[in-house]
Design a protein around this motif. Structure first.
Motif, mmCIF file in Angstrom:
data_model
loop_
_atom_site.group_PDB
_atom_site.id
_atom_site.type_symbol
_atom_site.label_atom_id
_atom_site.label_comp_id
_atom_site.label_asym_id
_atom_site.label_seq_id
_atom_site.Cartn_x
_atom_site.Cartn_y
_atom_site.Cartn_z
ATOM 1 N N UNK A 1 -2.206 -4.239 -6.846
ATOM 2 C CA UNK A 1 -2.987 -3.005 -6.766
ATOM 3 C C UNK A 1 -2.110 -1.822 -7.177
ATOM 4 N N UNK A 2 -2.746 -0.673 -7.349
ATOM 5 C CA UNK A 2 -2.052 0.532 -7.799
ATOM 6 C C UNK A 2 -0.849 0.850 -6.909
ATOM 7 N N UNK A 3 0.290 1.121 -7.534
ATOM 8 C CA UNK A 3 1.493 1.499 -6.800
ATOM 9 C C UNK A 3 2.268 0.342 -6.198
ATOM 10 N N UNK A 4 1.964 -0.882 -6.593
ATOM 11 C CA UNK A 4 2.611 -2.035 -5.964
ATOM 12 C C UNK A 4 4.133 -2.023 -6.124
ATOM 13 N N UNK A 5 4.640 -1.474 -7.194
ATOM 14 C CA UNK A 5 6.084 -1.484 -7.444
ATOM 15 C C UNK A 5 6.825 -0.582 -6.461
ATOM 16 N N UNK A 6 6.142 0.424 -5.953
ATOM 17 C CA UNK A 6 6.790 1.433 -5.114
ATOM 18 C C UNK A 6 6.652 1.173 -3.620
ATOM 19 N N UNK A 7 6.132 0.037 -3.241
ATOM 20 C CA UNK A 7 5.960 -0.244 -1.816
ATOM 21 C C UNK A 7 7.301 -0.322 -1.106
ATOM 22 N N UNK A 8 7.298 0.150 0.124
ATOM 23 C CA UNK A 8 8.491 0.042 0.957
ATOM 24 C C UNK A 8 8.636 -1.402 1.414
ATOM 25 N N UNK A 9 9.829 -1.771 1.771
ATOM 26 C CA UNK A 9 10.087 -3.158 2.178
ATOM 27 C C UNK A 9 9.149 -3.620 3.284
ATOM 28 N N UNK A 10 8.894 -2.747 4.247
ATOM 29 C CA UNK A 10 8.048 -3.148 5.370
ATOM 30 C C UNK A 10 6.580 -3.305 4.968
ATOM 31 N N UNK A 11 6.201 -2.763 3.805
ATOM 32 C CA UNK A 11 4.816 -2.880 3.333
ATOM 33 C C UNK A 11 4.615 -4.021 2.340
ATOM 34 N N UNK A 12 5.653 -4.767 2.030
ATOM 35 C CA UNK A 12 5.573 -5.858 1.050
ATOM 36 C C UNK A 12 5.200 -7.163 1.734
ATOM 37 N N UNK A 13 4.172 -7.796 1.226
ATOM 38 C CA UNK A 13 3.852 -9.130 1.735
ATOM 39 C C UNK A 13 4.697 -10.155 0.984
ATOM 40 N N UNK A 14 4.859 -11.300 1.564
ATOM 41 C CA UNK A 14 5.659 -12.358 0.939
ATOM 42 C C UNK A 14 5.057 -12.770 -0.409
ATOM 43 N N UNK A 15 3.723 -12.717 -0.521
ATOM 44 C CA UNK A 15 3.051 -13.100 -1.769
ATOM 45 C C UNK A 15 3.288 -12.076 -2.877
ATOM 46 N N UNK A 16 3.414 -10.802 -2.506
ATOM 47 C CA UNK A 16 3.582 -9.738 -3.498
ATOM 48 C C UNK A 16 5.031 -9.525 -3.909
ATOM 49 N N UNK A 17 5.973 -9.909 -3.059
ATOM 50 C CA UNK A 17 7.380 -9.615 -3.309
ATOM 51 C C UNK A 17 7.875 -10.101 -4.674
ATOM 52 N N UNK A 18 7.543 -11.302 -5.132
ATOM 53 C CA UNK A 18 8.028 -11.718 -6.459
ATOM 54 C C UNK A 18 7.533 -10.798 -7.587
ATOM 55 N N UNK A 19 6.294 -10.313 -7.491
ATOM 56 C CA UNK A 19 5.753 -9.405 -8.511
ATOM 57 C C UNK A 19 6.479 -8.059 -8.463
ATOM 58 N N UNK A 20 6.720 -7.589 -7.262
ATOM 59 C CA UNK A 20 7.427 -6.319 -7.090
ATOM 60 C C UNK A 20 8.840 -6.431 -7.647
ATOM 61 N N UNK A 21 9.524 -7.513 -7.303
ATOM 62 C CA UNK A 21 10.889 -7.716 -7.791
ATOM 63 C C UNK A 21 10.917 -7.827 -9.311
ATOM 64 N N UNK A 22 9.976 -8.545 -9.883
ATOM 65 C CA UNK A 22 9.928 -8.695 -11.338
ATOM 66 C C UNK A 22 9.686 -7.357 -12.028
ATOM 67 N N UNK A 23 8.750 -6.575 -11.523
ATOM 68 C CA UNK A 23 8.455 -5.273 -12.123
ATOM 69 C C UNK A 23 9.661 -4.343 -12.029
ATOM 70 N N UNK A 24 10.341 -4.354 -10.914
ATOM 71 C CA UNK A 24 11.542 -3.524 -10.762
ATOM 72 C C UNK A 24 12.646 -3.985 -11.711
#
Length: 85
Positions: free
Chosen positions: A55-78
């Motif tokens: 969803x919008x802004x997924x790359x900017x989520x704080x660590x405490x707001x990251x689900x285990x399922x989303x973390x790989x996508x967040x890490x890849x985008x970063x």
């Protein structure tokens, strides 16, 4: 926000675009239109990445707001951003 305008493809500098599949702010239709215009008209380097299930802004989520399922996508985008820079 990506808009359908005449100069949307007139980039002055290389640009990395990171989009989310389930973005309520920038729908995939706008991403598709941008992609078409850039392919046709852009003279500088660009890259477009769309992350499925996000969803919008997924790359900017704080660590405490990251689900285990989303973390790989967040890490890849970063990682993509750092590599691009």
């Amino acid at each position: 926000i990506v808009k359908d305008s005449e100069d949307v493809h007139n980039l002055k500098n290389p640009t990395l675009f990171i989009f989310a599949e389930n973005d309520a702010v920038i729908p995939l239709e706008q991403v598709s239109l941008l992609t078409q215009k850039l392919k046709t008209h852009c003279k500088v380097e660009y890259q477009i990445k769309t992350f499925s299930g996000q969803t919008h802004g997924f790359v900017h989520r704080k660590r405490e707001d990251c689900s285990a399922e989303d973390k790989p996508y967040i890490d890849e985008a970063r990682r993509n951003l750092l590599e691009w820079l």
